[in-house]
Design an enzyme around this catalytic site. Sequence first.
Site, short mmCIF file in Angstrom:
data_model
loop_
_atom_site.label_atom_id
_atom_site.label_comp_id
_atom_site.label_asym_id
_atom_site.label_seq_id
_atom_site.Cartn_x
_atom_site.Cartn_y
_atom_site.Cartn_z
N ALA A 2 0.83 -1.20 0.00
CA ALA A 2 0.00 0.00 0.00
C ALA A 2 0.87 1.25 0.00
CB ALA A 2 -0.94 0.00 1.21
N LYS A 35 -6.16 -8.35 -3.88
CA LYS A 35 -6.39 -9.72 -4.34
C LYS A 35 -5.57 -10.68 -3.48
CE LYS A 35 -2.19 -9.74 -5.97
NZ LYS A 35 -1.19 -10.61 -5.27
#
Length: 327
Positions: A15, A95
């Site tokens: 992230a 995912k």
Amino acid sequence: MKTVRWGVLGNAKFARDHMAPAIHMAENAELVALGTSKPGSVAGWDFCPSLQQVSYADLLADPTIDAVYIPLPNHLHVEWTLKAVAAGKHVLTEKPISMTAPEIDQLIAARDASGLLVAEAYMIVHHPQWIRARELVQGGAIGKLKHVDAFFSYNNEDEPGNIRNRPETGGGGIRDIGVYTYGSARFVTGAEATDLSCRMIRENGVDVWAEVDAILEGPLGRATYTAMTSMRLQNRQEVTFHGDKGLLKVANGPFNANLFAEARIELHNGQTVTSERWPSANHYKLQVENFGRTVRTGAAYPCPLEFTVGTQKMIDAAFAVAREISL
């Protein structure tokens, strides 16, 4: 147009390095908060000086946050996606969005009941190289499709603590990168896999090498399919769509475009090779912008959960039929 205000739920390295900067750069998007369980853990987020550090609960309770990106370990994805939807947030979850296909049915039901956008962060379908590959293959540029092969590998053997090497966090190569080798073939061809078989090597309870063979059946007819994923081999990324009149290679950086290598496709017809390149396209940024466009306007989202569940069914099938081997 209304700016979509984003929060990130979890201080994951991926992230920090990729998705959060993409949110910060994207048009009509604003990164406003990081939810973390560890106070003072915003080191590395200097690209967004105004970022607020809050708890998970406070992030979800903030009425000014429109959308949440969730990069938590795999086994936590469904739980926190449902919590975010219950809090009234649009959700983009890393995912694989679930551990099994039936779990995605819960997410589809929550999405439909809430009217919110819930999606897996499957970024490659937002990249122009994959959109172009689909146009060429489905448009007959290689003739009749006969075979697809896909390869994705890296080596993290020296990182035993990595969540990808830990079974309790939903680790393993197929869940981490099989989503790309399986999903990219489905996206380009519009086909689903049948007659699937799998050979697998496991270490410490996770798959570190897996080879899948199947038949793809769809609007282009039937074609054979082979996919290799590994967390114990030198970096390699390549997908080839092979027809009776030509072949298309997405071979330079199909899954980490312009990070692994420059995004490029090659169309081979006899002795003629033509290529197209996208040196600056950022699929993470494009994903955020497409997500925001759907939130603001109701436009169809390029990667709905109905697509995601098809890839997860392939993942589930690979584990169900896997034959363990050793080398």
